[in-house]
Enzyme design. Structure first.
Site, PDB file in Angstrom:
ATOM      1  N   HIS A 170       0.814  -1.101  -0.086  1.00 16.78           N
ATOM      2  CA  HIS A 170      -0.040   0.074  -0.139  1.00 16.78           C
ATOM      3  C   HIS A 170       0.875   1.275   0.075  1.00 16.78           C
ATOM      4  O   HIS A 170       1.943   1.376   0.703  1.00 16.78           O
ATOM      5  CB  HIS A 170      -0.675  -0.004   1.237  1.00 16.78           C
ATOM      6  CG  HIS A 170      -2.076   1.017   1.004  1.00 16.78           C
ATOM      7  ND1 HIS A 170      -1.709   2.313   1.367  1.00 16.78           N
ATOM      8  CD2 HIS A 170      -3.422   0.815   0.701  1.00 16.78           C
ATOM      9  CE1 HIS A 170      -3.106   3.088   1.261  1.00 16.78           C
ATOM     10  NE2 HIS A 170      -3.971   2.066   0.765  1.00 16.78           N
ATOM     11  N   ASP A 190      -8.027  -3.893  -0.543  1.00 19.68           N
ATOM     12  CA  ASP A 190      -8.540  -3.812  -1.872  1.00 19.68           C
ATOM     13  C   ASP A 190      -8.352  -5.409  -2.296  1.00 19.68           C
ATOM     14  O   ASP A 190      -9.294  -5.897  -2.982  1.00 19.68           O
ATOM     15  CB  ASP A 190      -7.651  -3.017  -2.753  1.00 19.68           C
ATOM     16  CG  ASP A 190      -7.734  -1.694  -2.464  1.00 19.68           C
ATOM     17  OD1 ASP A 190      -8.811  -1.130  -2.226  1.00 19.68           O
ATOM     18  OD2 ASP A 190      -6.632  -1.050  -2.285  1.00 19.68           O
TER      19      ASP A 190
END
Length: 431
Positions: free
Chosen positions: A308, A366
């Site tokens: 991330h 995600d």
């Protein structure tokens, strides 16, 4: 703004300037450069605003190095496992956890605002049948200012409150209707006897021929997706909402601007990109090939859904989301879905490979949210609309906070100009 901790000295062309240094309750100190241009005649240069605090806020705090995400001081994993989305909405909007009676009143208010103005049905039908659901959401949310005139005056605190409730309440209906219109099915109206997540799932998957019985495991997973995406500090879409708001735009226009920004694949499309990667891999036996490609620095391929930009260690939202993903896959199975089979095997292979743990490339929120939505039956075109629905409360909370800030000014970034200096116009016959 917090109290000044001390000052920093800046030397420019032999002249010294003292700049206030503010100490936050958490995070790095902040250098106050508001008077720098007036005193020294220089701007600062920060493309992407990655080192610039555009506001002060009390809503959300992120420490990417330590994997920390707090809403009003409460860790996201505690909220996602012990709370539910509408309670988190109340927390973000008002700054504290509600009492039982306050929460009941808030839930009732939101539930009874889920209907859309009936004339908005005609607005939906003005779009082409193949319109992307995000295109519909941008248009419909922006058009709410044409239907709800009693909540557009940003100087009226009561109207700001009504607009906040309306946006949170109606966004699931807008997203579900965008989906129904996209696939050519009739709209399903909300029901007041269902909770927030269950209502959304029913509006997406019920049809007149037979009703949709919401499974509590799926409803809980959907609620967690909403909760884990509720706010994320001053990201691109939130900053867009604040910038639009700084001009005095009405709340519906501001949130529509946030939705438009979220539509960008670099922001809201990460879980969609993850599913597209899983489809590219295609089958379990090709996973070693793509693992090797991901480890090859000369290969442009990257594992989507791992690592991330903000979280340099691990994504604190991913642990809770993984639990939901496991529950959903146990319920629905993966045997008949090769994409979900690839996802499960890829997760295991990456977690077992020292390369990914050393690089801190762990599955993020995600990756797991994409798996859950795929298993539930949502097409990838609905992933970003669901993200927008989840993030609405964060946008609204940030919007409300900004309007109450006595330091509010219209946003006006400066630039490093590298174009031509002044030159005279040349008549066309002399060029």
């Amino acid at each position: 703004m917090t109290d000044e901790k001390n000052t920093a000295k800046l030397s420019i062309n032999g002249a010294e300037y003292e700049l206030p240094l503010h100490s936050p309750t958490a995070g790095p100190d902040v250098l106050d450069i508001r008077k720098l241009y007036g005193q020294a005649g220089v701007f600062t240069y920060d493309p992407g605003f990655t080192s610039t605090a555009s506001c002060d806020s009390t809503i959300t705090y992120i420490d990417g190095d330590e994997g920390v995400l707090l809403h009003r001081g409460y860790p996201i994993d505690q909220l996602a496992s012990k709370s539910h989305y509408l309670e988190v909405c109340f927390l973000l909007l008002y700054g504290y956890l509600p009492t039982a009676s306050e929460l009941e009143d808030f839930e009732t208010t939101i539930t009874r605002h889920t209907m859309l103005h009936e004339q908005m049905v005609n607005f939906f039908r003005g779009f082409r049948r193949d319109a992307h659901p995000m295109a519909i959401m941008v248009g419909v949310v922006g058009a709410m200012s044409a239907f709800y005139h009693d909540s557009t005056d940003i100087t009226d605190q009561r109207q700001r409150e009504i607009a906040s409730h309306r946006l949170i309440a109606k966004m699931p209906t807008i997203a579900a209707w965008a989906y129904k219109y996209h696939i050519g099915q009739p709209f399903v109206y909300p029901r007041n006897d269902l909770d927030y997540a269950s209502n959304f799932l029913r509006m997406c998957f019920a049809v007149p021929a037979e009703d949709y019985q919401v499974n509590p495991i799926l409803s809980r997973a959907m609620d967690r997706i909403f909760t884990l995406h509720a706010d994320h500090e001053q990201n691109a879409s939130t900053s867009t909402v604040r910038l639009a708001s700084s001009s005095g735009a009405n709340p519906f226009a501001c949130i529509a601007a946030g939705i438009a920004c979220l539509w960008g694949p670099a922001h809201g499309g990460a879980n969609q990109a993850c599913l597209e990667m899983l489809r590219e891999i295609g089958s379990v036996d090709r996973i070693p090939e793509f693992i090797d490609r991901a480890k090859d620095k000369d290969d442009p391929f990257r594992l989507m859904g791992f690592g991330h930009r903000v979280y340099k260690n691990f994504d604190p939202r991913a642990t809770v989301m993984k639990q939901s993903a496991d529950e959903v896959l146990d319920l629905l199975g993966v045997e008949d879905n090769p994409i979900l089979q690839v996802a499960k095997e890829l997760e295991s292979a990456a977690l077992a490979d020292p390369y990914f743990s050393e690089k801190k490339l762990f599955p993020n929120v995600d990756f797991y949210s994409g798996i859950i939505l795929e298993a539930m039956g949502f097409p990838t075109s609905m992933f970003t609309p669901i993200f927008a629905l989840s993030r609405t409360v964060g946008w609204v909370s940030q919007w409300k906070e900004q309007l109450a800030d006595p330091q509010l000014k219209i946003g006006r970034p400066r630039q490093l100009y590298l174009g031509e200096t002044e030159r005279d116009y040349v008549d066309i016959e002399n060029r």
